[in-house]
Motif scaffolding. Structure first.
Motif, mmCIF file in Angstrom:
data_model
loop_
_atom_site.group_PDB
_atom_site.id
_atom_site.type_symbol
_atom_site.label_atom_id
_atom_site.label_comp_id
_atom_site.label_asym_id
_atom_site.label_seq_id
_atom_site.Cartn_x
_atom_site.Cartn_y
_atom_site.Cartn_z
ATOM 1 N N LEU A 237 0.827 -1.205 0.000
ATOM 2 C CA LEU A 237 0.000 0.000 0.000
ATOM 3 C C LEU A 237 0.861 1.255 0.000
ATOM 4 O O LEU A 237 0.600 2.209 -0.747
ATOM 5 C CB LEU A 237 -0.926 -0.009 1.214
ATOM 6 N N PHE A 238 1.909 1.274 0.823
ATOM 7 C CA PHE A 238 2.767 2.450 0.891
ATOM 8 C C PHE A 238 3.540 2.657 -0.407
ATOM 9 O O PHE A 238 3.739 3.797 -0.834
ATOM 10 C CB PHE A 238 3.738 2.330 2.070
ATOM 11 N N ILE A 239 3.973 1.574 -1.033
ATOM 12 C CA ILE A 239 4.645 1.711 -2.324
ATOM 13 C C ILE A 239 3.705 2.362 -3.328
ATOM 14 O O ILE A 239 4.086 3.286 -4.063
ATOM 15 C CB ILE A 239 5.118 0.338 -2.836
ATOM 16 N N GLY A 240 2.456 1.903 -3.362
ATOM 17 C CA GLY A 240 1.483 2.501 -4.270
ATOM 18 C C GLY A 240 1.191 3.950 -3.946
ATOM 19 O O GLY A 240 1.056 4.781 -4.845
ATOM 20 N N VAL A 241 1.109 4.269 -2.650
ATOM 21 C CA VAL A 241 0.847 5.650 -2.243
ATOM 22 C C VAL A 241 1.992 6.559 -2.674
ATOM 23 O O VAL A 241 1.769 7.667 -3.201
ATOM 24 C CB VAL A 241 0.629 5.720 -0.723
ATOM 25 N N PHE A 242 3.233 6.131 -2.473
ATOM 26 C CA PHE A 242 4.379 6.959 -2.873
ATOM 27 C C PHE A 242 4.383 7.200 -4.378
ATOM 28 O O PHE A 242 4.618 8.325 -4.839
ATOM 29 C CB PHE A 242 5.690 6.282 -2.454
ATOM 30 N N LEU A 243 4.132 6.150 -5.152
ATOM 31 C CA LEU A 243 4.090 6.323 -6.606
ATOM 32 C C LEU A 243 2.922 7.206 -7.008
ATOM 33 O O LEU A 243 3.041 8.041 -7.923
ATOM 34 C CB LEU A 243 3.981 4.953 -7.291
ATOM 35 N N GLY A 244 1.791 7.046 -6.342
ATOM 36 C CA GLY A 244 0.631 7.882 -6.645
ATOM 37 C C GLY A 244 0.865 9.337 -6.313
ATOM 38 O O GLY A 244 0.355 10.234 -6.996
ATOM 39 N N LEU A 245 1.649 9.583 -5.252
ATOM 40 C CA LEU A 245 1.965 10.967 -4.881
ATOM 41 C C LEU A 245 2.707 11.687 -6.000
ATOM 42 O O LEU A 245 2.501 12.883 -6.232
ATOM 43 C CB LEU A 245 2.803 10.994 -3.612
ATOM 44 N N VAL A 246 3.591 10.950 -6.692
ATOM 45 C CA VAL A 246 4.344 11.554 -7.790
ATOM 46 C C VAL A 246 3.386 12.086 -8.854
ATOM 47 O O VAL A 246 3.607 13.157 -9.431
ATOM 48 C CB VAL A 246 5.318 10.531 -8.405
ATOM 49 N N VAL A 247 2.317 11.344 -9.101
ATOM 50 C CA VAL A 247 1.343 11.752 -10.117
ATOM 51 C C VAL A 247 0.439 12.861 -9.604
ATOM 52 O O VAL A 247 0.273 13.909 -10.248
ATOM 53 C CB VAL A 247 0.507 10.532 -10.570
ATOM 54 N N ALA A 302 -4.536 6.827 7.513
ATOM 55 C CA ALA A 302 -5.473 7.486 6.598
ATOM 56 C C ALA A 302 -5.363 9.000 6.705
ATOM 57 O O ALA A 302 -5.406 9.711 5.689
ATOM 58 C CB ALA A 302 -6.905 7.030 6.904
ATOM 59 N N VAL A 303 -5.195 9.517 7.928
ATOM 60 C CA VAL A 303 -5.027 10.958 8.121
ATOM 61 C C VAL A 303 -3.736 11.445 7.468
ATOM 62 O O VAL A 303 -3.716 12.464 6.756
ATOM 63 C CB VAL A 303 -5.038 11.306 9.618
ATOM 64 N N TRP A 330 3.543 19.349 2.626
ATOM 65 C CA TRP A 330 3.229 17.990 2.175
ATOM 66 C C TRP A 330 4.417 17.058 2.367
ATOM 67 O O TRP A 330 4.253 15.845 2.548
ATOM 68 C CB TRP A 330 2.790 17.997 0.715
ATOM 69 N N GLN A 331 5.639 17.613 2.350
ATOM 70 C CA GLN A 331 6.819 16.781 2.544
ATOM 71 C C GLN A 331 6.900 16.231 3.961
ATOM 72 O O GLN A 331 7.471 15.160 4.194
ATOM 73 C CB GLN A 331 8.071 17.580 2.201
ATOM 74 N N THR A 332 6.314 16.951 4.911
ATOM 75 C CA THR A 332 6.279 16.442 6.287
ATOM 76 C C THR A 332 5.458 15.163 6.359
ATOM 77 O O THR A 332 5.840 14.178 7.000
ATOM 78 C CB THR A 332 5.679 17.498 7.221
ATOM 79 N N GLY A 333 4.298 15.183 5.702
ATOM 80 C CA GLY A 333 3.477 13.975 5.667
ATOM 81 C C GLY A 333 4.177 12.836 4.956
ATOM 82 O O GLY A 333 4.109 11.677 5.392
ATOM 83 N N ALA A 334 4.856 13.161 3.848
ATOM 84 C CA ALA A 334 5.584 12.127 3.114
ATOM 85 C C ALA A 334 6.677 11.522 3.979
ATOM 86 O O ALA A 334 6.915 10.305 3.947
ATOM 87 C CB ALA A 334 6.176 12.713 1.836
ATOM 88 N N CYS A 336 6.621 11.249 7.214
ATOM 89 C CA CYS A 336 5.956 10.361 8.186
ATOM 90 C C CYS A 336 5.628 9.011 7.550
ATOM 91 O O CYS A 336 5.815 7.958 8.172
ATOM 92 C CB CYS A 336 4.688 11.015 8.714
ATOM 93 N N LEU A 337 5.154 9.046 6.302
ATOM 94 C CA LEU A 337 4.852 7.806 5.614
ATOM 95 C C LEU A 337 6.109 6.970 5.396
ATOM 96 O O LEU A 337 6.088 5.738 5.521
ATOM 97 C CB LEU A 337 4.183 8.095 4.273
ATOM 98 N N ILE A 338 7.211 7.645 5.082
ATOM 99 C CA ILE A 338 8.477 6.929 4.888
ATOM 100 C C ILE A 338 8.912 6.276 6.189
ATOM 101 O O ILE A 338 9.384 5.115 6.208
ATOM 102 C CB ILE A 338 9.558 7.883 4.364
ATOM 103 N N LEU A 339 8.754 6.980 7.304
ATOM 104 C CA LEU A 339 9.124 6.413 8.600
ATOM 105 C C LEU A 339 8.265 5.193 8.932
ATOM 106 O O LEU A 339 8.771 4.181 9.439
ATOM 107 C CB LEU A 339 8.995 7.468 9.696
ATOM 108 N N VAL A 340 6.966 5.293 8.658
ATOM 109 C CA VAL A 340 6.082 4.145 8.919
ATOM 110 C C VAL A 340 6.467 2.966 8.037
ATOM 111 O O VAL A 340 6.538 1.817 8.502
ATOM 112 C CB VAL A 340 4.610 4.547 8.688
ATOM 113 N N ALA A 341 6.721 3.236 6.757
ATOM 114 C CA ALA A 341 7.115 2.161 5.849
ATOM 115 C C ALA A 341 8.431 1.526 6.285
ATOM 116 O O ALA A 341 8.601 0.305 6.209
ATOM 117 C CB ALA A 341 7.230 2.703 4.418
#
Length: 550
Positions: A237-247, A302-303, A330-334, A336-341
């Motif tokens: 899911l996180f891999i897909g989210v990161f790729l989706g963020l690029v778009v 989700a948040v 937005w980079q702060t959220g990204a 956080c996602l990287i840390l979770v992943a």
């Protein structure tokens, strides 16, 4: 009596209902080419070619690599799991292999629903007006459709296998990557696709089994959540989210979904897909589910995803060195996602550096190619004890019992069949092999259950029409005391024995055959089919029965 013609009529009626519904909807909506125009705007010839190539590739692995073409219900799985980094074949094939037809169809159905949504979001053609599609290989629609999409899917699937804890198998990590990509672009459409995936499975099952008769019966069941590869799903899911963020971050803010839609879509998807099922096992066949913690994690993730997608490009942190170091919202959220992943995938690295030990296996083993197969009870689980860790009252140093399969060459150590499963089924098949070959070792258990006592049993391993006993249990003592004497049944390689004990004295004899008797210390034992009776002083008591299997 089942009438084949009735089932055929039911299947035909189901197909006719769908055809009629589609015709009615088409003529009611009268799209006048709008549907095809919308698809051709994003896809070459209006077809999601990358998704189709992915579906065909996964099916091909099942049919030709795992042997599903000739063994549809019994694919070879052990050599195609991601056991360790020292077994590259497993790492490469694990994400594309499956446990069986149900597992395969489930992932293919989900891929058919989520992959086209993700591919549509990325598209074969650029979104900007006036931009050329054939200016470079990166924008060439045929390269994007037939090369880039399958290549990205392949890499994402390999990552979910390489950084998932434990020997995973299945395409679900890549499915979650599709879903993650689709969620950040079209959150509510993705939820609809999730419902469509479930509906498609129902239709498939209805076509396969139009009529089902069921009744209560004994079953050996492990908790459903204990079969979920939660780490691989989350990583995908996180891999897909990161790729989706690029778009999605490259679009104008007005074209991005709202935070409410994103949060709702991710939350509903995570809950429905059981991403809250965080669990651990305590050895044997006991599992612990941390449900509250899991739900809280889904809500939090989700948040973070919603904020990361919709947050502005404004800076929240700048240094005094002319903007050399600056952090956007937005980079702060990204981050956080990287840390979770990283927290999810990090623990997998040391475990995947572990490989099977060279020590002796517990018990007498059978060798098949580079595999060793044996049966043992209450031994340290070689799959989890590579690094002994303890937290929240749980530990990785757990015990296991059952059919153990090891291959030093492949770095495999696994409990292929648990003791409980074998006790329920009585006989199981363990399939081993590799590319181009497969073989089967059968495990058979037989035993006697004493009245108000335990079970004495033996375990056989059979290969190439040769069987031998590899394990015998402890003696089982019956509850009733007859004439001051304790009665036990002992398992041995040659068969089962009765032992009668009074004080410090005991005598033993082989358990009688059907319709025969044996007398020990004044007690007469009579065998009647699957039951064993003891007679003493005009008293007749059932003392044991043959173990029954489902």
């Amino acid at each position: 009596m089942e009438i084949p013609g009735v089932l055929t009529v039911q299947r035909a009626a189901l197909l006719a209902a769908f055809v009629l519904a589609l015709v009615v909807v088409f003529f009611t909506d009268r799209p006048a080419g709008r549907w095809g125009t919308a698809l051709r705007r994003r896809f070459v010839l209006g077809v999601p070619w990358g998704s189709l190539i992915t579906l065909v590739g996964v099916l091909a692995v099942y049919l030709f690599v795992q042997g599903g073409l000739h063994h549809w219900n019994r694919p070879l799985t052990i050599p195609f799991r991601a056991w360790s980094y020292f077994y590259p074949l497993g790492v490469v094939t694990a994400a594309f292999s499956h446990n069986g037809p149900g597992h395969l169809i489930g992932n293919l159905t989900a891929t058919a629903m989520f992959a086209p949504v993700a591919e549509y979001a990325w598209g074969h053609f650029p979104r900007e007006r006036g931009s050329t599609s054939f200016g470079s290989w990166r924008t060439n629609p045929y390269v994007r459709a037939f090369l880039i999409v399958p290549l990205v899917v392949f890499v994402a699937a390999i990552l979910t296998a390489a950084f998932a804890l434990g020997p995973i198998i299945g395409f679900s990590g890549a499915v979650f990557a599709f879903a993650g990509f689709a969620l950040v672009n079209y959150p509510l459409v993705t939820v609809i696709a999730l419902v469509g995936s479930r509906a498609t499975r129902v239709v498939y099952n209805a076509l396969q089994t139009p009529q089902l008769t069921a009744s209560g019966h004994p079953a050996y069941i492990t908790p459903w959540w204990a079969d979920i590869a939660i780490q691989g799903h989350a990583l995908g899911l996180f891999i897909g989210v990161f790729l989706g963020l690029v778009v999605v971050r490259n679009r104008p803010s007005a074209e991005r979904p709202s935070a409410l839609k994103l949060w709702t879509g991710v939350l509903l998807f995570g809950i429905q897909q059981s991403m809250w099922a965080v669990y651990w096992f305590r050895g044997g066949e006991t599992y612990v589910l941390y449900r509250a913690v899991g739900v809280a994690l889904v809500v939090t993730v989700a948040v973070i995803i919603a904020v990361t997608v919709v947050a502005s490009d404004r800076y929240i942190l700048r240094d005094t060195l002319g903007g050399a170091f600056a952090v956007r919202r937005w980079q702060t959220g990204a981050a956080c996602l990287i840390l979770v992943a990283a927290a999810i995938s990090g623990p997998a690295v040391p475990y995947n550096l572990y490989t099977a030990t060279d020590g002796d296996l517990p018990g007498d083993e059978i060798s098949v190619g580079d595999y060793e197969v044996t049966y043992a009870e209450n031994v340290t689980n070689g799959m989890t004890a590579a690094f002994e860790l303890s937290a929240l009252g749980e530990t990785t140093a757990v015990k296991t019992s059952g059919v153990i399969v090891r291959s030093r060459e492949r770095g495999i150590w696994t409990t292929a069949v648990t003791r409980g499963r074998l006790a329920f089924d009585g006989q199981t098949a363990v399939r081993v092999g590799g590319l181009g070959w497969r073989d089967t070792v059968y495990t058979v258990r037989d035993g006697w259950v004493t009245t108000q006592g335990g079970t004495a049993y033996r375990v056989f391993l059979s290969h190439n029409n040769t069987a031998r006993v590899v394990h015998t249990s402890e003696p089982a003592t019956a509850g009733p005391v007859i004439g001051g004497r304790n009665i036990s049944i002992e398992a041995a390689a040659q068969g089962f024995y009765l032992r009668v004990k009074q004080g410090n004295e005991s005598v033993a004899a082989r358990l009688p055959e059907n319709n025969q008797t044996v007398t020990l210390d004044g007690l007469t034992f009579a065998r009647e089919k699957q039951n064993l009776f003891v007679e003493y002083d005009e008293t007749r008591v059932k003392i044991a029965k043959r173990e029954q299997y489902q």
